[in-house]
Design a protein around this motif. Structure first.
Motif, PDB file in Angstrom:
ATOM      1  N   ARG A   1     -14.749  -4.242   2.625  1.00  0.00           N
ATOM      2  CA  ARG A   1     -13.636  -4.742   3.425  1.00  0.00           C
ATOM      3  C   ARG A   1     -12.331  -4.493   2.667  1.00  0.00           C
ATOM      4  O   ARG A   1     -12.338  -4.313   1.447  1.00  0.00           O
ATOM      5  CB  ARG A   1     -13.807  -6.236   3.710  1.00  0.00           C
ATOM      6  N   VAL A   2     -11.224  -4.514   3.390  1.00  0.00           N
ATOM      7  CA  VAL A   2      -9.917  -4.223   2.797  1.00  0.00           C
ATOM      8  C   VAL A   2      -8.891  -5.248   3.263  1.00  0.00           C
ATOM      9  O   VAL A   2      -8.797  -5.546   4.465  1.00  0.00           O
ATOM     10  CB  VAL A   2      -9.442  -2.801   3.178  1.00  0.00           C
ATOM     11  N   LEU A   3      -8.140  -5.779   2.311  1.00  0.00           N
ATOM     12  CA  LEU A   3      -6.995  -6.649   2.601  1.00  0.00           C
ATOM     13  C   LEU A   3      -5.728  -5.866   2.274  1.00  0.00           C
ATOM     14  O   LEU A   3      -5.577  -5.340   1.170  1.00  0.00           O
ATOM     15  CB  LEU A   3      -7.051  -7.924   1.754  1.00  0.00           C
ATOM     16  N   VAL A   4      -4.816  -5.772   3.239  1.00  0.00           N
ATOM     17  CA  VAL A   4      -3.555  -5.048   3.053  1.00  0.00           C
ATOM     18  C   VAL A   4      -2.408  -6.056   3.141  1.00  0.00           C
ATOM     19  O   VAL A   4      -2.190  -6.670   4.189  1.00  0.00           O
ATOM     20  CB  VAL A   4      -3.375  -3.947   4.115  1.00  0.00           C
ATOM     21  N   ALA A   5      -1.673  -6.233   2.033  1.00  0.00           N
ATOM     22  CA  ALA A   5      -0.577  -7.199   1.976  1.00  0.00           C
ATOM     23  C   ALA A   5       0.754  -6.448   1.952  1.00  0.00           C
ATOM     24  O   ALA A   5       0.970  -5.594   1.087  1.00  0.00           O
ATOM     25  CB  ALA A   5      -0.708  -8.078   0.734  1.00  0.00           C
ATOM     26  N   SER A   6       1.635  -6.767   2.890  1.00  0.00           N
ATOM     27  CA  SER A   6       2.915  -6.053   3.004  1.00  0.00           C
ATOM     28  C   SER A   6       4.078  -7.031   3.080  1.00  0.00           C
ATOM     29  O   SER A   6       3.978  -8.075   3.733  1.00  0.00           O
ATOM     30  CB  SER A   6       2.918  -5.178   4.268  1.00  0.00           C
TER      31      SER A   6
ATOM     32  N   GLN B   1       0.808  -1.219   0.000  1.00  0.00           N
ATOM     33  CA  GLN B   1       0.000   0.000   0.000  1.00  0.00           C
ATOM     34  C   GLN B   1       0.840   1.266   0.000  1.00  0.00           C
ATOM     35  O   GLN B   1       1.918   1.327   0.593  1.00  0.00           O
ATOM     36  CB  GLN B   1      -0.957  -0.003   1.194  1.00  0.00           C
ATOM     37  N   ALA B   2       0.301   2.288  -0.679  1.00  0.00           N
ATOM     38  CA  ALA B   2       0.934   3.609  -0.727  1.00  0.00           C
ATOM     39  C   ALA B   2      -0.180   4.648  -0.675  1.00  0.00           C
ATOM     40  O   ALA B   2      -0.478   5.301  -1.670  1.00  0.00           O
ATOM     41  CB  ALA B   2       1.767   3.761  -1.998  1.00  0.00           C
ATOM     42  N   LEU B   3      -0.804   4.781   0.477  1.00  0.00           N
ATOM     43  CA  LEU B   3      -1.913   5.722   0.608  1.00  0.00           C
ATOM     44  C   LEU B   3      -1.457   7.079   1.131  1.00  0.00           C
ATOM     45  O   LEU B   3      -1.999   8.105   0.760  1.00  0.00           O
ATOM     46  CB  LEU B   3      -2.997   5.151   1.535  1.00  0.00           C
ATOM     47  N   ASP B   4      -0.474   7.091   2.025  1.00  0.00           N
ATOM     48  CA  ASP B   4       0.037   8.331   2.596  1.00  0.00           C
ATOM     49  C   ASP B   4       1.541   8.375   2.347  1.00  0.00           C
ATOM     50  O   ASP B   4       2.306   7.642   2.956  1.00  0.00           O
ATOM     51  CB  ASP B   4      -0.262   8.375   4.100  1.00  0.00           C
ATOM     52  N   TYR B   5       1.973   9.263   1.429  1.00  0.00           N
ATOM     53  CA  TYR B   5       3.353   9.243   0.967  1.00  0.00           C
ATOM     54  C   TYR B   5       4.347   9.787   1.979  1.00  0.00           C
ATOM     55  O   TYR B   5       5.553   9.672   1.785  1.00  0.00           O
ATOM     56  CB  TYR B   5       3.472  10.013  -0.358  1.00  0.00           C
ATOM     57  N   ASP B   6       3.860  10.378   3.060  1.00  0.00           N
ATOM     58  CA  ASP B   6       4.762  10.809   4.121  1.00  0.00           C
ATOM     59  C   ASP B   6       5.605   9.638   4.631  1.00  0.00           C
ATOM     60  O   ASP B   6       6.805   9.767   4.885  1.00  0.00           O
ATOM     61  CB  ASP B   6       3.953  11.388   5.294  1.00  0.00           C
TER      62      ASP B   6
END
Length: 503
Positions: free
Chosen positions: A440-445, A231-236
């Protein structure tokens, strides 16, 4: 005289800009007949034999006047017969960049066939031929799949009166992808089908923006879920630059994980235990120390440097010279400096042997990219020609660097006041989840992802109004494209399978 020269120069520049704008406006590109290639196939997915049609085609987007202005290339895999559309999901898949085609998720994770590269990140993909295999971990038993290439990538392009600048921007991109999705759903009579977005990297930025955009324009389309890979939602939290305190915090656990992998730190501990130790250090010690800055005493700085050396495997003296702040590009060069190797950014497991061992950051590029890129490009082109029977007169662009240099990050209309800020669409996601209580959301890192660090995902999803109870976080012992590591391809496929099955 000098004043007159200055005025003349301004006039020349203004005329040049005006001429460029007029040239772009006046250039009307041909509108050829859209092409379509339909083939029938059969494969085993989830232990079931599934018959399906592959539809590789151009879809033309129109402007408000009804003129065709852009051609979107997509490849859709549809179960045949599709059965009850109300029970058959469809998942729209795209990669990131901005400027990347969907080749990576197509040929690496979701497609019916995938390309094999070295799972252990020790060998380069080399030269052709490459190994294209049936994807035994594919998901076509659970969902239809539509791979999307935004304008300027793949075979997608502007046509007619279309202009690239109308598509190459954060808001512009979201609007065009949304328009394509609505067109596809309408043409294929899938409004009652459960709908998912699957994006990687900037593709997750796009997913959050598209999720919001789908709610408007008088055609509210509610999503069932999003699959956000790296994920790249907040580039900070994913921009490693001087003075960005957030990034020093979010990147440190990924540095620790990568140092552990290369046996430079954390030996005798499990990866998970070492990472958790680093998390707690960031929360309790490192964050308040960075905010204190030069108010730290010498003994406090010494203690912090000792602990940072413990987590990163870097020399304590170097950390002190770095003012307790380690930029990612420098970490890539310093970690394996004793071996003369630079590590990858997309995936810290990869290593490159560079000619200049004392450069501040890798100068050959990212070994995690150039060691697999040829295989993916060749596999996609071979697969299109030999399996999908695609015959096109122009090249398929797996990436387009021109897009990034022209990309418009502005989030408000021209004429409105705006100051540049780090990109952040996480609030869009939070608000969409609150309006759509079924989403729903799946976040894979990946633990070794040194571009979009896993701790940044945790940081982002712990705030921004995101509904925690409907978010599933998953982790993998690889990098940005964790599916190149076969054990994680298996795990990620299983995790997505469970997510789609709502288990």
């Amino acid at each position: 005289m000098i004043k007159n020269v200055g005025i003349l120069m301004l006039l020349l520049v203004a005329n040049g800009v005006f001429a460029q704008e007029m040239e772009e406006k006046e250039t009307v590109k041909p509108i050829p007949k859209p092409v379509s290639f339909v083939t029938s196939h059969q494969g085993i997915f989830g232990g079931k034999t599934i018959s399906y049609k592959a539809r590789a085609k151009e879809t033309y987007l129109t402007n408000e006047a009804g003129d065709s202005v852009a051609s979107f290339w997509s490849v859709a895999y549809i179960k045949n017969p599709v059965g009850d559309v109300a029970k058959r999901p469809v998942t729209f898949v795209f990669n990131g960049g901005p400027g990347s085609a969907s080749v990576w998720l197509h040929m690496g994770l979701f497609g019916p066939k995938i390309v094999k590269v070295d799972s252990d990140a020790k060998e380069d993909d080399g030269a052709a031929p490459y190994d294209l295999v049936n994807n035994e971990y594919g998901l076509l038993d659970l969902t239809d799949l539509v791979f999307i290439d935004p304008v300027g990538t793949g075979y997608s392009r502007v046509i007619g009166k279309g202009r690239e600048k109308d598509y190459w921007g954060l808001n512009e991109d979201a609007k065009s992808v949304t328009q394509f999705i609505r067109l596809w759903v309408t043409e294929n009579e899938r409004w009652f089908s459960p709908k998912y977005l699957a994006g990687e990297s900037f593709g997750t930025t796009r997913a959050a923006a598209v999720g919001k955009e789908l709610e408007g324009s008088g055609q509210n389309m509610a999503l069932n879920g999003m699959i956000l890979i790296s994920q790249a939602l907040d580039y900070d939290g994913s921009t490693s630059i001087h003075d960005n305190i957030t990034s020093y915090l979010t990147y440190l656990p990924s540095m620790a994980a990568t140092a552990w992998y290369h046996k430079k730190a954390g030996q005798g501990k499990t990866l998970e235990a070492f990472i958790e130790e680093c998390r707690q250090f960031v929360y309790s010690t490192y964050a308040p120390a960075l905010y204190r800055g030069n108010l730290l005493s010498k003994s406090e700085r010494e203690a912090l440097a000792t602990k940072l050396a413990y987590f990163t495997g870097l020399d304590k003296a170097y950390i002190l010279q770095s003012d307790l702040r380690i930029l990612m590009g420098r970490f890539q060069k310093k970690l394996l400096e004793d071996k003369g190797l630079a590590i990858g950014r997309l995936d810290g497991r990869f290593m490159g042997d560079e000619a200049d061992d004392v450069s501040e950051r890798p100068h050959l590029g990212d070994p995690a990219s150039y060691q697999i890129g040829a295989a993916y490009t060749a596999a996609l082109n071979h697969y299109y020609a030999s399996v999908l029977k695609v015959k096109m007169s122009r090249p398929y662009l797996t990436s387009n660097r021109k897009i990034g240099s022209k990309w418009r990050w502005r989030t408000v209309p021209d004429g409105s006041y705006w100051e540049p800020t780090p990109v952040n669409v996480s609030r869009h996601l939070g608000e969409t989840m609150r309006r759509n209580t079924d989403m729903r959301v799946l976040v894979a890192s990946g633990y070794y992802d040194l571009i979009t660090p896993f701790f940044d995902a945790e940081y982002t999803f712990a705030r921004n109004g995101i509904v925690k109870d409907r978010v599933q976080m998953t982790y993998y012992e690889a990098g940005h494209m964790m599916y190149v590591h076969e054990p994680d391809l298996v795990k990620l496929s299983k995790d997505i399978r469970n997510f789609l099955s709502n288990e």
